[in-house]
Design a protein around this motif. Structure first.
Motif, PDB file in Angstrom:
ATOM      1  N   LYS A   1       0.817  -1.209   0.000  1.00  0.00           N
ATOM      2  CA  LYS A   1       0.000   0.000   0.000  1.00  0.00           C
ATOM      3  C   LYS A   1       0.849   1.257   0.000  1.00  0.00           C
ATOM      4  O   LYS A   1       0.464   2.283  -0.536  1.00  0.00           O
ATOM      5  N   LYS A   2       2.024   1.152   0.638  1.00  0.00           N
ATOM      6  CA  LYS A   2       2.927   2.288   0.713  1.00  0.00           C
ATOM      7  C   LYS A   2       4.312   1.855   0.258  1.00  0.00           C
ATOM      8  O   LYS A   2       4.649   0.676   0.304  1.00  0.00           O
ATOM      9  N   GLU A   3       5.120   2.840  -0.113  1.00  0.00           N
ATOM     10  CA  GLU A   3       6.442   2.514  -0.614  1.00  0.00           C
ATOM     11  C   GLU A   3       7.318   1.875   0.453  1.00  0.00           C
ATOM     12  O   GLU A   3       8.175   1.036   0.147  1.00  0.00           O
ATOM     13  N   GLU A   4       7.119   2.233   1.746  1.00  0.00           N
ATOM     14  CA  GLU A   4       7.935   1.623   2.792  1.00  0.00           C
ATOM     15  C   GLU A   4       7.637   0.137   2.948  1.00  0.00           C
ATOM     16  O   GLU A   4       8.468  -0.629   3.440  1.00  0.00           O
ATOM     17  N   HIS A   5       6.460  -0.294   2.530  1.00  0.00           N
ATOM     18  CA  HIS A   5       6.141  -1.717   2.571  1.00  0.00           C
ATOM     19  C   HIS A   5       7.061  -2.505   1.642  1.00  0.00           C
ATOM     20  O   HIS A   5       7.358  -3.682   1.902  1.00  0.00           O
ATOM     21  N   ILE A   6       7.485  -1.889   0.571  1.00  0.00           N
ATOM     22  CA  ILE A   6       8.315  -2.582  -0.419  1.00  0.00           C
ATOM     23  C   ILE A   6       9.685  -2.899   0.164  1.00  0.00           C
ATOM     24  O   ILE A   6      10.213  -4.002  -0.023  1.00  0.00           O
ATOM     25  N   TYR A   7      10.262  -1.941   0.892  1.00  0.00           N
ATOM     26  CA  TYR A   7      11.555  -2.192   1.542  1.00  0.00           C
ATOM     27  C   TYR A   7      11.438  -3.367   2.492  1.00  0.00           C
ATOM     28  O   TYR A   7      12.281  -4.272   2.493  1.00  0.00           O
ATOM     29  N   ARG A   8      10.394  -3.382   3.320  1.00  0.00           N
ATOM     30  CA  ARG A   8      10.223  -4.454   4.283  1.00  0.00           C
ATOM     31  C   ARG A   8      10.036  -5.805   3.578  1.00  0.00           C
ATOM     32  O   ARG A   8      10.590  -6.830   3.999  1.00  0.00           O
ATOM     33  N   ALA A   9       9.261  -5.799   2.493  1.00  0.00           N
ATOM     34  CA  ALA A   9       9.038  -7.052   1.758  1.00  0.00           C
ATOM     35  C   ALA A   9      10.351  -7.597   1.196  1.00  0.00           C
ATOM     36  O   ALA A   9      10.610  -8.805   1.242  1.00  0.00           O
ATOM     37  N   ALA A  10      11.207  -6.705   0.661  1.00  0.00           N
ATOM     38  CA  ALA A  10      12.499  -7.139   0.131  1.00  0.00           C
ATOM     39  C   ALA A  10      13.431  -7.591   1.250  1.00  0.00           C
ATOM     40  O   ALA A  10      14.172  -8.572   1.100  1.00  0.00           O
ATOM     41  N   LEU A  11      13.410  -6.910   2.388  1.00  0.00           N
ATOM     42  CA  LEU A  11      14.261  -7.271   3.519  1.00  0.00           C
ATOM     43  C   LEU A  11      13.898  -8.648   4.063  1.00  0.00           C
ATOM     44  O   LEU A  11      14.759  -9.398   4.535  1.00  0.00           O
TER      45      LEU A  11
ATOM     46  N   ASP B   1      25.983 -15.987  -2.576  1.00  0.00           N
ATOM     47  CA  ASP B   1      27.032 -15.577  -1.656  1.00  0.00           C
ATOM     48  C   ASP B   1      27.197 -14.058  -1.682  1.00  0.00           C
ATOM     49  O   ASP B   1      26.986 -13.416  -2.716  1.00  0.00           O
ATOM     50  N   VAL B   2      27.623 -13.502  -0.540  1.00  0.00           N
ATOM     51  CA  VAL B   2      27.804 -12.056  -0.435  1.00  0.00           C
ATOM     52  C   VAL B   2      28.896 -11.547  -1.382  1.00  0.00           C
ATOM     53  O   VAL B   2      28.921 -10.351  -1.727  1.00  0.00           O
ATOM     54  N   LYS B   3      29.789 -12.424  -1.810  1.00  0.00           N
ATOM     55  CA  LYS B   3      30.859 -12.009  -2.725  1.00  0.00           C
ATOM     56  C   LYS B   3      30.352 -11.779  -4.145  1.00  0.00           C
ATOM     57  O   LYS B   3      31.063 -11.188  -4.968  1.00  0.00           O
ATOM     58  N   LYS B   4      29.156 -12.239  -4.452  1.00  0.00           N
ATOM     59  CA  LYS B   4      28.586 -12.030  -5.790  1.00  0.00           C
ATOM     60  C   LYS B   4      28.108 -10.587  -5.928  1.00  0.00           C
ATOM     61  O   LYS B   4      27.562  -9.998  -4.990  1.00  0.00           O
ATOM     62  N   THR B   5      28.320 -10.032  -7.103  1.00  0.00           N
ATOM     63  CA  THR B   5      27.834  -8.672  -7.365  1.00  0.00           C
ATOM     64  C   THR B   5      26.364  -8.709  -7.753  1.00  0.00           C
ATOM     65  O   THR B   5      25.874  -9.694  -8.310  1.00  0.00           O
ATOM     66  N   ILE B   6      25.661  -7.612  -7.471  1.00  0.00           N
ATOM     67  CA  ILE B   6      24.228  -7.559  -7.745  1.00  0.00           C
ATOM     68  C   ILE B   6      23.883  -6.307  -8.537  1.00  0.00           C
ATOM     69  O   ILE B   6      24.650  -5.342  -8.605  1.00  0.00           O
ATOM     70  N   ALA B   7      22.713  -6.334  -9.146  1.00  0.00           N
ATOM     71  CA  ALA B   7      22.092  -5.147  -9.744  1.00  0.00           C
ATOM     72  C   ALA B   7      20.590  -5.354  -9.654  1.00  0.00           C
ATOM     73  O   ALA B   7      20.101  -6.479  -9.778  1.00  0.00           O
ATOM     74  N   VAL B   8      19.868  -4.281  -9.417  1.00  0.00           N
ATOM     75  CA  VAL B   8      18.414  -4.342  -9.299  1.00  0.00           C
ATOM     76  C   VAL B   8      17.798  -3.549 -10.443  1.00  0.00           C
ATOM     77  O   VAL B   8      18.218  -2.421 -10.720  1.00  0.00           O
ATOM     78  N   LYS B   9      16.821  -4.166 -11.110  1.00  0.00           N
ATOM     79  CA  LYS B   9      16.044  -3.472 -12.134  1.00  0.00           C
ATOM     80  C   LYS B   9      14.571  -3.596 -11.787  1.00  0.00           C
ATOM     81  O   LYS B   9      14.132  -4.592 -11.219  1.00  0.00           O
ATOM     82  N   VAL B  10      13.830  -2.558 -12.141  1.00  0.00           N
ATOM     83  CA  VAL B  10      12.424  -2.475 -11.757  1.00  0.00           C
ATOM     84  C   VAL B  10      11.580  -2.201 -12.988  1.00  0.00           C
ATOM     85  O   VAL B  10      11.951  -1.399 -13.854  1.00  0.00           O
ATOM     86  N   GLY B  11      10.442  -2.869 -13.074  1.00  0.00           N
ATOM     87  CA  GLY B  11       9.440  -2.593 -14.094  1.00  0.00           C
ATOM     88  C   GLY B  11       8.105  -2.367 -13.428  1.00  0.00           C
ATOM     89  O   GLY B  11       7.869  -2.811 -12.303  1.00  0.00           O
ATOM     90  N   ALA B  12       7.220  -1.656 -14.092  1.00  0.00           N
ATOM     91  CA  ALA B  12       5.935  -1.335 -13.478  1.00  0.00           C
ATOM     92  C   ALA B  12       4.864  -1.194 -14.544  1.00  0.00           C
ATOM     93  O   ALA B  12       5.137  -0.778 -15.674  1.00  0.00           O
ATOM     94  N   GLN B  13       3.661  -1.560 -14.160  1.00  0.00           N
ATOM     95  CA  GLN B  13       2.497  -1.389 -15.021  1.00  0.00           C
ATOM     96  C   GLN B  13       1.379  -0.774 -14.176  1.00  0.00           C
ATOM     97  O   GLN B  13       0.826  -1.419 -13.291  1.00  0.00           O
TER      98      GLN B  13
ATOM     99  N   LYS C   1      15.805   1.445  -2.882  1.00  0.00           N
ATOM    100  CA  LYS C   1      15.290   0.871  -1.643  1.00  0.00           C
ATOM    101  C   LYS C   1      15.384  -0.657  -1.656  1.00  0.00           C
ATOM    102  O   LYS C   1      15.696  -1.279  -0.634  1.00  0.00           O
ATOM    103  N   ILE C   2      15.108  -1.273  -2.801  1.00  0.00           N
ATOM    104  CA  ILE C   2      15.229  -2.727  -2.894  1.00  0.00           C
ATOM    105  C   ILE C   2      16.688  -3.140  -2.769  1.00  0.00           C
ATOM    106  O   ILE C   2      17.023  -4.112  -2.066  1.00  0.00           O
TER     107      ILE C   2
END
Length: 413
Positions: free
Chosen positions: A89-99, A108-120, A133-134
């Motif tokens: 319902k709120k953007e702060e919910h998204i952080y908690r859901a990802a956490l 493993d923590v040694k792996k590099t990451i990237a986050v991409k987002v799509g929306a409809q 935030k994610i």
């Protein structure tokens, strides 16, 4: 020193609700218009298709089917493994859901990451903010459990993470492919007007072309359609020469992967002379095609420097599949309007008995060819809405007058 145990998170502010779509473990993306072809490929890989959607397919898959889909799909762009879903319902919910997701269990923590987002139709103020935030949630989860955080690599991450938002829900995915699957791993060069490999494969499959039937691309550019046709003819897995992101995950079964690759290799047909032909008026671009074909093991495919209107058929009958200019790559509209009638005349004068398939992003230009399309298949070339047009060429007289060509346009698509 042992890391401190992770603090128990606060209760999730939103109660997860049942998904509106049927549950599925994976989502495969593809160019719009090729979804049915992707369904057939996923079934062949051992997946269980759940639902076909615009530009993708929901499906269930175990580790073996996930690997086979990545290795063997000619149509898919990405194979995404679903790892989380919740309402928000709120953007702060998204952080908690990802956490709340157990990211350290997956890589493993040694792996590099990237986050991409799509929306409809999502009520988000900023996709960039949500992306950050994610990313923060993933890093915070690692820091709580390991006192370390993964590094970010936006160009070539080991672990690409995707989040897709609808108006009230978000789904989290681990990308099992890494680089898009249309990057086959052996192509050296591209031309400015190249189509993606998965679209080229889709054109060949939609045309009904059968390996062994002579194939000509008279405007072949860097040779993408020729490469895909050769791979189909020899039943070679399109991902045979590349790496996949699933190789970085904790649950990666190296022995299973070796068996799947060996199975695919055993199904290949021996290299032989293929009745596949390409031409282009630009010698520099044709050199790119030659280099690409050689890198894939197809140095024997015949290429010719020729203006399309000067080209003669390499065999008495066969199939043309090509991506001619339609205003997105060369020429102004006026020049193309004069050229398309000549293209139609060239086909009628030289290729009687052939079947020609042409993709066009302009609804008007193909009408000027003076040929009636027997099939029109809607597709997307990236963001460009196109039609894939079938012409069964019948012998006819050359039309040299512009007025004749204009009259013939009434018989177009």
């Amino acid at each position: 020193m042992k890391p401190e145990p992770r603090r128990k998170p606060a209760p999730h502010p939103v109660r997860p609700e049942r998904e509106t779509l049927p549950p599925a473990s994976h989502f495969a993306t593809c160019p719009r218009g090729l979804e049915e072809l992707l369904v057939a490929e996923l079934n062949a890989a051992g997946a269980q298709v759940v639902r076909q959607l615009p530009a993708g397919v929901l499906f269930m898959a175990d580790a073996a089917a996930e690997m086979r889909a990545n290795l063997s799909s000619r149509i898919a762009t990405r194979i995404l493994r679903k790892v989380g879903y919740t309402r928000y319902k709120k953007e702060e919910h998204i952080y908690r859901a990802a956490l709340d997701l157990p990211w350290p269990d997956w890589f493993d923590v040694k792996k590099t990451i990237a986050v991409k987002v799509g929306a409809q139709n999502a009520p988000l103020k900023s996709l960039n903010f949500i992306t950050l935030k994610i990313k923060d949630a993933i890093c915070d989860r690692f820091r709580e459990e390991t006192r370390e955080r993964p590094s970010v690599d936006t160009e070539a991450p080991d672990v690409p993470v995707y989040a897709f938002f609808t108006p009230d829900a978000v789904t989290f995915y681990l990308d099992t492919s890494g680089e898009p699957l249309f990057k086959r791993g052996f192509k050296r060069e591209a031309s400015a007007a190249s189509i993606k490999e998965n679209l080229a494969a889709g054109l060949l499959l939609l045309s009904g072309w059968e390996p062994g039937t002579p194939l000509l691309d008279p405007m072949c550019g860097a040779g993408t359609i020729l490469l895909e046709a050769a791979d189909m003819a020899l039943n070679r897995a399109p991902g045979r020469s590349r790496h996949f992101a699933f190789e970085h995950y904790r649950d990666f079964d190296a022995a299973l992967w070796q068996r799947i690759k060996a199975e695919a290799k055993a199904q290949e047909k021996p290299l032989t002379t293929l009745p596949i032909f390409g031409a282009d008026h630009d010698r520099w671009v044709l050199d790119k095609a030659r280099n690409n074909l050689a890198a894939a093991g197809y140095a024997g495919i015949e290429l010719k420097v020729s203006d399309v209107l000067d080209l003669k058929p390499p065999t008495p009958v066969g199939t043309i599949v090509t991506n001619p200019p339609y205003g997105e790559r060369i020429g102004e509209a006026e020049e193309l309007a004069e050229w398309y009638p000549l293209l139609g005349d060239w086909l009628k004068q030289n290729f009687a008995g052939w079947e020609a398939w042409i993709i066009s992003g302009d609804p008007l230009l193909p009408k000027l060819m003076g040929l009636k399309a027997s099939r029109r298949i809607p597709l997307f070339n990236g963001p460009i809405e196109t039609r894939f047009l079938q012409y069964k060429v019948i012998a006819g007289s050359m039309k040299t007058k512009k007025s004749d060509a204009g009259a013939a346009s009434d018989n177009g698509i």
